[in-house]
Design a protein around this motif. Structure first.
Motif, mmCIF file in Angstrom:
data_model
loop_
_atom_site.group_PDB
_atom_site.id
_atom_site.type_symbol
_atom_site.label_atom_id
_atom_site.label_comp_id
_atom_site.label_asym_id
_atom_site.label_seq_id
_atom_site.Cartn_x
_atom_site.Cartn_y
_atom_site.Cartn_z
ATOM 1 N N PHE A 122 -17.663 -11.987 84.011
ATOM 2 C CA PHE A 122 -16.323 -11.551 83.650
ATOM 3 C C PHE A 122 -15.909 -10.355 84.506
ATOM 4 N N LYS A 123 -16.811 -9.387 84.655
ATOM 5 C CA LYS A 123 -16.543 -8.215 85.493
ATOM 6 C C LYS A 123 -16.270 -8.637 86.942
ATOM 7 N N GLN A 124 -17.066 -9.578 87.434
ATOM 8 C CA GLN A 124 -16.897 -10.068 88.812
ATOM 9 C C GLN A 124 -15.535 -10.739 88.979
ATOM 10 N N ALA A 125 -15.159 -11.571 88.033
ATOM 11 C CA ALA A 125 -13.852 -12.238 88.098
ATOM 12 C C ALA A 125 -12.720 -11.214 88.075
ATOM 13 N N TYR A 126 -12.876 -10.159 87.295
ATOM 14 C CA TYR A 126 -11.879 -9.090 87.243
ATOM 15 C C TYR A 126 -11.788 -8.370 88.595
ATOM 16 N N ARG A 127 -12.936 -8.029 89.164
ATOM 17 C CA ARG A 127 -12.944 -7.345 90.469
ATOM 18 C C ARG A 127 -12.298 -8.198 91.553
ATOM 19 N N GLU A 128 -12.447 -9.504 91.435
ATOM 20 C CA GLU A 128 -11.877 -10.428 92.423
ATOM 21 C C GLU A 128 -10.453 -10.857 92.072
ATOM 22 N N ASN A 129 -9.861 -10.227 91.071
ATOM 23 C CA ASN A 129 -8.489 -10.526 90.625
ATOM 24 C C ASN A 129 -8.313 -11.956 90.124
ATOM 25 N N ARG A 130 -9.383 -12.554 89.620
ATOM 26 C CA ARG A 130 -9.284 -13.878 89.016
ATOM 27 C C ARG A 130 -8.978 -13.755 87.528
ATOM 28 N N ILE A 131 -9.130 -12.556 86.995
ATOM 29 C CA ILE A 131 -8.711 -12.200 85.645
ATOM 30 C C ILE A 131 -7.854 -10.951 85.772
ATOM 31 N N LYS A 132 -6.681 -10.977 85.130
ATOM 32 C CA LYS A 132 -5.769 -9.833 85.194
ATOM 33 C C LYS A 132 -6.241 -8.708 84.271
ATOM 34 N N VAL A 133 -5.616 -7.566 84.421
ATOM 35 C CA VAL A 133 -5.935 -6.394 83.612
ATOM 36 C C VAL A 133 -5.706 -6.703 82.131
ATOM 37 N N ILE A 134 -6.635 -6.260 81.307
ATOM 38 C CA ILE A 134 -6.496 -6.384 79.857
ATOM 39 C C ILE A 134 -5.933 -5.063 79.350
ATOM 40 N N ARG A 135 -4.726 -5.104 78.846
ATOM 41 C CA ARG A 135 -4.029 -3.886 78.428
ATOM 42 C C ARG A 135 -4.115 -3.635 76.927
ATOM 43 N N GLY A 136 -4.575 -4.604 76.185
ATOM 44 C CA GLY A 136 -4.693 -4.454 74.745
ATOM 45 C C GLY A 136 -5.501 -5.592 74.165
ATOM 46 N N THR A 137 -5.946 -5.394 72.948
ATOM 47 C CA THR A 137 -6.718 -6.442 72.286
ATOM 48 C C THR A 137 -6.044 -6.811 70.972
ATOM 49 N N PRO A 138 -6.156 -8.061 70.598
ATOM 50 C CA PRO A 138 -6.840 -9.123 71.320
ATOM 51 C C PRO A 138 -5.977 -9.678 72.448
ATOM 52 N N THR A 139 -6.636 -10.104 73.501
ATOM 53 C CA THR A 139 -6.004 -10.837 74.587
ATOM 54 C C THR A 139 -6.766 -12.144 74.740
ATOM 55 N N PHE A 140 -6.049 -13.249 74.747
ATOM 56 C CA PHE A 140 -6.637 -14.579 74.860
ATOM 57 C C PHE A 140 -6.329 -15.111 76.256
ATOM 58 N N ILE A 141 -7.369 -15.524 76.966
ATOM 59 C CA ILE A 141 -7.237 -15.962 78.355
ATOM 60 C C ILE A 141 -7.664 -17.415 78.457
ATOM 61 N N ILE A 142 -6.795 -18.238 79.011
ATOM 62 C CA ILE A 142 -7.167 -19.618 79.295
ATOM 63 C C ILE A 142 -7.865 -19.604 80.651
ATOM 64 N N TRP A 143 -9.113 -20.005 80.655
ATOM 65 C CA TRP A 143 -10.019 -19.860 81.797
ATOM 66 C C TRP A 143 -10.552 -21.228 82.208
ATOM 67 N N ASN A 144 -10.483 -21.544 83.489
ATOM 68 C CA ASN A 144 -10.961 -22.845 83.941
ATOM 69 C C ASN A 144 -12.318 -22.771 84.648
ATOM 70 N N GLY A 145 -13.005 -21.666 84.493
ATOM 71 C CA GLY A 145 -14.300 -21.512 85.147
ATOM 72 C C GLY A 145 -14.194 -20.838 86.497
ATOM 73 N N ARG A 146 -12.967 -20.736 87.007
ATOM 74 C CA ARG A 146 -12.734 -20.092 88.298
ATOM 75 C C ARG A 146 -11.753 -18.932 88.187
ATOM 76 N N LYS A 147 -10.700 -19.131 87.348
ATOM 77 C CA LYS A 147 -9.668 -18.102 87.273
ATOM 78 C C LYS A 147 -8.873 -18.232 85.980
ATOM 79 N N GLU A 148 -8.138 -17.168 85.705
ATOM 80 C CA GLU A 148 -7.230 -17.134 84.564
ATOM 81 C C GLU A 148 -6.021 -18.009 84.861
#
Length: 129
Positions: free
Chosen positions: A68-94
């Motif tokens: 998850f951290k790696q995907a975030y660093r690579e901009n495959r997951i956007k910034v989480i600004r609050g919780t809960p945040t639900f992300i539809i994930w295909n194994g590669r990106k948000e």
């Protein structure tokens, strides 16, 4: 327009990889709204028919897995600004996200809005309620 664009993106990128689709929940254990979601939805979500196509994975924002951290660093997951945040994930990106939680009905309505009508049929959702 946004909904149409998301549907096109879904059809092009997600359908071939549908076995790897997941619904990630960015969760903070101190978040009262997160606890409400867990009590009302998450407690039996992964036993539902919808979870066969979109299983729920709860991720603590304070203890994120390395992938998850790696995907975030690579901009495959956007910034989480609050919780809960639900992300539809295909194994590669948000592919989409829902921020916040109000009620079980509204959550499922918002979740369904990301998918073509026949992918996650409303009958699957009605069984959940």
């Amino acid at each position: 327009m946004k909904k149409l664009l998301l549907t096109i993106i879904f059809m092009f990128f997600m359908l071939p990889a549908q076995a790897s689709l997941k619904l990630l929940m960015a969760h903070n254990p101190a978040c009262g709204i997160c606890q409400k979601f867990i009590k009302e939805v998450a407690v039996d979500y992964n036993d539902s028919k919808i979870a066969e196509k979109l299983p729920l994975v709860i991720i603590s924002v304070s203890e994120q897995p390395e992938w998850f951290k790696q995907a975030y660093r690579e901009n495959r997951i956007k910034v989480i600004r609050g919780t809960p945040t639900f992300i539809i994930w295909n194994g590669r990106k948000e592919l989409g996200r829902i921020i916040g939680y109000h009620s079980k009905d509204r959550f499922y309505d918002r979740l369904l809005s990301f998918f073509p009508r026949d992918y996650l049929e409303s009958s699957l959702i009605l069984e959940e309620q």
